[in-house]
Design a protein around this motif. Structure first.
Motif, PDB file in Angstrom:
ATOM      1  N   ASP A  13       0.837  -1.195   0.000  1.00  0.00           N
ATOM      2  CA  ASP A  13       0.000   0.000   0.000  1.00  0.00           C
ATOM      3  C   ASP A  13       0.876   1.251   0.000  1.00  0.00           C
ATOM      4  OD1 ASP A  13      -2.647   1.411   0.496  1.00  0.00           O
ATOM      5  OD2 ASP A  13      -1.518   2.025   2.274  1.00  0.00           O
ATOM      6  N   LYS A  53      -3.124   2.657  -3.834  1.00  0.00           N
ATOM      7  CA  LYS A  53      -3.686   2.170  -2.583  1.00  0.00           C
ATOM      8  C   LYS A  53      -3.815   0.651  -2.595  1.00  0.00           C
ATOM      9  CE  LYS A  53      -4.499   6.375  -1.014  1.00  0.00           C
ATOM     10  NZ  LYS A  53      -3.818   6.944   0.164  1.00  0.00           N
ATOM     11  N   ASN A 109      -2.667  -3.304  -0.604  1.00  0.00           N
ATOM     12  CA  ASN A 109      -1.595  -4.283  -0.680  1.00  0.00           C
ATOM     13  C   ASN A 109      -1.950  -5.321  -1.742  1.00  0.00           C
ATOM     14  OD1 ASN A 109       0.152  -3.509   1.738  1.00  0.00           O
ATOM     15  ND2 ASN A 109      -1.865  -3.725   2.709  1.00  0.00           N
TER      16      ASN A 109
END
Length: 233
Positions: free
Chosen positions: A140, A146, A148
Protein backbone atom coordinates in the motif's frame (compact mmCIF):
# COMPACT_ATOMS: atom_id res chain seq x y z
CA UNK A 1 13.72 -30.02 -19.44
CA UNK A 2 16.67 -28.33 -17.75
CA UNK A 3 16.56 -25.15 -15.73
CA UNK A 4 19.52 -23.04 -14.66
CA UNK A 5 19.94 -19.91 -12.57
CA UNK A 6 22.75 -17.43 -12.08
CA UNK A 7 23.33 -14.27 -10.09
CA UNK A 8 23.94 -11.35 -12.49
CA UNK A 9 24.21 -8.35 -10.18
CA UNK A 10 22.36 -6.05 -7.82
CA UNK A 11 19.57 -3.55 -8.25
CA UNK A 12 19.40 -1.06 -5.35
CA UNK A 13 21.29 -3.62 -3.19
CA UNK A 14 18.86 -6.40 -4.11
CA UNK A 15 20.32 -9.50 -5.79
CA UNK A 16 19.04 -10.20 -9.30
CA UNK A 17 18.89 -13.70 -10.77
CA UNK A 18 18.63 -14.83 -14.38
CA UNK A 19 16.67 -18.07 -14.80
CA UNK A 20 16.85 -20.03 -18.06
CA UNK A 21 14.28 -22.65 -19.06
CA UNK A 22 15.10 -25.02 -21.96
CA UNK A 23 13.10 -27.68 -23.80
CA UNK A 24 13.95 -30.80 -25.79
CA UNK A 25 14.06 -28.88 -29.09
CA UNK A 26 16.74 -26.49 -27.87
CA UNK A 27 14.33 -23.58 -27.42
CA UNK A 28 15.11 -21.55 -24.32
CA UNK A 29 13.94 -18.45 -22.50
CA UNK A 30 15.97 -16.40 -20.02
CA UNK A 31 14.05 -14.40 -17.43
CA UNK A 32 15.36 -11.83 -14.96
CA UNK A 33 13.92 -11.46 -11.48
CA UNK A 34 14.25 -7.72 -12.12
CA UNK A 35 10.91 -6.78 -13.65
CA UNK A 36 10.19 -10.34 -14.74
CA UNK A 37 12.11 -9.35 -17.87
CA UNK A 38 12.36 -11.77 -20.79
CA UNK A 39 15.98 -11.10 -21.75
CA UNK A 40 16.51 -13.81 -24.37
CA UNK A 41 14.19 -16.12 -26.32
CA UNK A 42 16.07 -18.59 -28.52
CA UNK A 43 13.73 -20.26 -31.00
CA UNK A 44 14.53 -22.75 -33.80
CA UNK A 45 13.67 -21.45 -37.27
CA UNK A 46 12.45 -23.57 -40.21
CA UNK A 47 16.02 -24.86 -40.70
CA UNK A 48 16.45 -25.71 -37.04
CA UNK A 49 18.83 -22.81 -36.42
CA UNK A 50 18.37 -21.12 -33.05
CA UNK A 51 17.73 -17.37 -33.11
CA UNK A 52 17.15 -14.93 -30.26
CA UNK A 53 13.90 -13.23 -31.30
CA UNK A 54 13.45 -10.69 -28.48
CA UNK A 55 15.30 -7.42 -28.00
CA UNK A 56 17.30 -7.03 -24.83
CA UNK A 57 20.43 -5.66 -23.20
CA UNK A 58 23.73 -7.31 -22.35
CA UNK A 59 24.05 -5.93 -18.82
CA UNK A 60 21.91 -5.34 -15.75
CA UNK A 61 23.10 -1.72 -15.70
CA UNK A 62 21.48 -1.17 -19.10
CA UNK A 63 18.15 -2.48 -17.81
CA UNK A 64 18.41 -0.23 -14.74
CA UNK A 65 18.53 2.89 -16.95
CA UNK A 66 16.27 1.60 -19.74
CA UNK A 67 13.41 3.93 -20.74
CA UNK A 68 11.73 1.48 -23.13
CA UNK A 69 10.55 -1.11 -20.56
CA UNK A 70 12.37 -3.75 -22.59
CA UNK A 71 10.86 -7.18 -22.00
CA UNK A 72 9.37 -6.32 -18.59
CA UNK A 73 6.08 -6.90 -16.80
CA UNK A 74 4.17 -3.61 -16.51
CA UNK A 75 1.96 -2.63 -13.56
CA UNK A 76 0.09 -1.68 -11.51
CA UNK A 77 -1.44 0.26 -14.37
CA UNK A 78 -0.08 -0.09 -17.88
CA UNK A 79 -0.17 2.91 -20.22
CA UNK A 80 -0.79 6.47 -19.03
CA UNK A 81 -2.65 8.07 -16.14
CA UNK A 82 -3.31 11.66 -17.13
CA UNK A 83 -2.13 14.26 -14.65
CA UNK A 84 -0.72 11.47 -12.46
CA UNK A 85 -4.03 11.32 -10.59
CA UNK A 86 -7.44 9.68 -10.80
CA UNK A 87 -10.71 9.55 -8.88
CA UNK A 88 -11.57 6.22 -7.28
CA UNK A 89 -14.47 5.57 -4.91
CA UNK A 90 -14.88 9.30 -4.35
CA UNK A 91 -11.21 9.88 -3.52
CA UNK A 92 -8.56 11.65 -5.60
CA UNK A 93 -5.50 9.41 -5.78
CA UNK A 94 -2.17 11.09 -6.58
CA UNK A 95 0.41 8.75 -8.12
CA UNK A 96 4.00 9.11 -9.29
CA UNK A 97 4.44 11.57 -12.16
CA UNK A 98 7.35 9.83 -13.83
CA UNK A 99 7.00 11.04 -17.44
CA UNK A 100 6.31 14.05 -19.63
CA UNK A 101 8.19 16.33 -17.23
CA UNK A 102 6.30 14.90 -14.29
CA UNK A 103 2.83 15.50 -15.71
CA UNK A 104 1.67 11.91 -16.13
CA UNK A 105 2.15 8.46 -14.64
CA UNK A 106 3.38 5.97 -17.24
CA UNK A 107 3.47 2.18 -16.75
CA UNK A 108 3.07 2.26 -12.97
CA UNK A 109 5.54 4.99 -12.09
CA UNK A 110 9.30 5.17 -11.67
CA UNK A 111 9.37 1.99 -9.59
CA UNK A 112 6.53 0.17 -11.28
CA UNK A 113 6.72 -3.59 -11.68
CA UNK A 114 9.43 -3.21 -14.35
CA UNK A 115 11.82 -1.79 -11.73
CA UNK A 116 11.01 -4.16 -8.88
CA UNK A 117 12.91 -7.31 -7.97
CA UNK A 118 10.51 -10.26 -8.00
CA UNK A 119 10.99 -13.42 -5.94
CA UNK A 120 11.28 -16.94 -7.33
CA UNK A 121 8.41 -18.91 -5.82
CA UNK A 122 9.03 -22.27 -7.49
CA UNK A 123 9.83 -24.15 -10.67
CA UNK A 124 7.42 -26.90 -11.75
CA UNK A 125 8.02 -29.61 -14.36
CA UNK A 126 4.91 -31.50 -15.43
CA UNK A 127 4.67 -33.68 -18.52
CA UNK A 128 5.96 -31.80 -21.53
CA UNK A 129 6.32 -28.38 -19.94
CA UNK A 130 8.26 -26.49 -17.32
CA UNK A 131 7.06 -23.39 -15.43
CA UNK A 132 8.76 -20.64 -13.47
CA UNK A 133 6.66 -18.77 -10.90
CA UNK A 134 7.68 -15.25 -9.86
CA UNK A 135 5.85 -13.34 -7.13
CA UNK A 136 5.81 -9.71 -6.03
CA UNK A 137 4.45 -8.07 -2.88
CA UNK A 138 3.31 -4.57 -3.87
CA UNK A 139 2.64 -2.65 -0.66
CA UNK A 140 0.00 0.00 0.00
CA UNK A 141 1.32 3.43 -1.00
CA UNK A 142 3.88 2.23 -3.57
CA UNK A 143 4.06 4.91 -6.28
CA UNK A 144 0.92 6.38 -4.64
CA UNK A 145 -1.41 3.44 -5.35
CA UNK A 146 -3.69 2.17 -2.58
CA UNK A 147 -3.93 -1.36 -1.26
CA UNK A 148 -1.60 -4.28 -0.68
CA UNK A 149 -1.34 -6.36 -3.85
CA UNK A 150 0.07 -9.84 -4.39
CA UNK A 151 1.16 -10.45 -7.98
CA UNK A 152 2.09 -13.76 -9.59
CA UNK A 153 3.70 -14.30 -13.00
CA UNK A 154 3.93 -17.83 -14.41
CA UNK A 155 6.21 -18.45 -17.40
CA UNK A 156 5.68 -21.81 -19.10
CA UNK A 157 7.86 -23.36 -21.82
CA UNK A 158 6.56 -26.48 -23.59
CA UNK A 159 8.21 -29.18 -25.69
CA UNK A 160 6.07 -28.01 -28.62
CA UNK A 161 7.96 -24.68 -28.58
CA UNK A 162 5.28 -22.59 -26.93
CA UNK A 163 5.98 -19.87 -24.37
CA UNK A 164 3.10 -18.72 -22.19
CA UNK A 165 2.88 -16.00 -19.56
CA UNK A 166 0.00 -15.97 -17.08
CA UNK A 167 -0.27 -12.98 -14.72
CA UNK A 168 -2.64 -12.75 -11.77
CA UNK A 169 -3.06 -10.34 -8.88
CA UNK A 170 -5.15 -9.91 -5.75
CA UNK A 171 -5.60 -6.86 -3.53
CA UNK A 172 -6.86 -6.41 0.00
CA UNK A 173 -8.97 -3.42 -1.11
CA UNK A 174 -10.50 -2.29 -4.41
CA UNK A 175 -7.68 -1.00 -6.59
CA UNK A 176 -7.21 -0.39 -10.33
CA UNK A 177 -5.05 -3.05 -11.99
CA UNK A 178 -3.99 -3.23 -15.64
CA UNK A 179 -0.91 -5.31 -16.38
CA UNK A 180 0.87 -6.39 -19.54
CA UNK A 181 4.17 -7.76 -20.84
CA UNK A 182 6.41 -5.45 -22.83
CA UNK A 183 8.72 -7.51 -25.08
CA UNK A 184 9.92 -6.29 -28.47
CA UNK A 185 10.22 -9.01 -31.12
CA UNK A 186 12.23 -9.52 -34.30
CA UNK A 187 11.45 -12.96 -35.69
CA UNK A 188 14.52 -12.81 -37.93
CA UNK A 189 16.74 -12.57 -34.83
CA UNK A 190 17.37 -9.48 -32.75
CA UNK A 191 20.57 -8.57 -34.61
CA UNK A 192 19.12 -8.97 -38.11
CA UNK A 193 17.98 -5.37 -38.65
CA UNK A 194 14.58 -4.28 -39.95
CA UNK A 195 11.25 -6.01 -39.28
CA UNK A 196 9.77 -4.68 -42.53
CA UNK A 197 9.30 -8.23 -43.84
CA UNK A 198 7.10 -9.19 -40.87
CA UNK A 199 3.37 -9.66 -41.31
CA UNK A 200 1.25 -8.34 -38.42
CA UNK A 201 -2.44 -9.07 -38.06
CA UNK A 202 -4.61 -7.29 -35.47
CA UNK A 203 -8.31 -8.21 -35.88
CA UNK A 204 -9.60 -4.80 -34.81
CA UNK A 205 -11.55 -2.19 -36.77
CA UNK A 206 -11.25 0.69 -34.31
CA UNK A 207 -8.80 2.37 -31.95
CA UNK A 208 -8.86 5.02 -29.25
CA UNK A 209 -7.94 8.42 -30.61
CA UNK A 210 -5.14 10.21 -28.77
CA UNK A 211 -4.59 13.81 -27.79
CA UNK A 212 -1.41 15.45 -26.53
CA UNK A 213 1.12 13.27 -24.68
CA UNK A 214 -0.52 10.14 -26.15
CA UNK A 215 -3.46 10.31 -23.75
CA UNK A 216 -6.73 8.83 -25.13
CA UNK A 217 -9.40 11.49 -25.61
CA UNK A 218 -12.32 9.06 -25.32
CA UNK A 219 -13.12 9.00 -29.05
CA UNK A 220 -13.28 5.63 -30.81
CA UNK A 221 -12.26 5.98 -34.47
CA UNK A 222 -11.99 3.64 -37.45
CA UNK A 223 -8.51 2.42 -38.39
CA UNK A 224 -9.47 1.60 -42.00
CA UNK A 225 -6.99 3.03 -44.52
CA UNK A 226 -4.81 4.50 -41.79
CA UNK A 227 -1.31 3.58 -40.53
CA UNK A 228 -3.04 1.57 -37.75
CA UNK A 229 -4.96 -0.73 -40.11
CA UNK A 230 -3.62 -4.27 -39.57
CA UNK A 231 -6.81 -6.06 -40.58
CA UNK A 232 -5.19 -7.51 -43.75
CA UNK A 233 -8.53 -6.98 -45.45
Amino acid sequence: MPVSSQHIGQFYNQPVQEVTLSNQSGMSVSILTLGGIIRCLHVPDSDGELKDVVLGYDSLADYAKDIHYMGAIIGRVANRIEGAQFNFNGETIQVDGNAYEGKHCVHGGRFGYHHRVWQIARVDETGDEISLWLVLEDADGEEGFKGNVEVSAKYTLTNTNQLRLDISASSDIASPMSMTAHSYFNLNGHESGSINNHLLHIPSDHALQQKLDRIPNGEIVSVRHTAFDYSLG
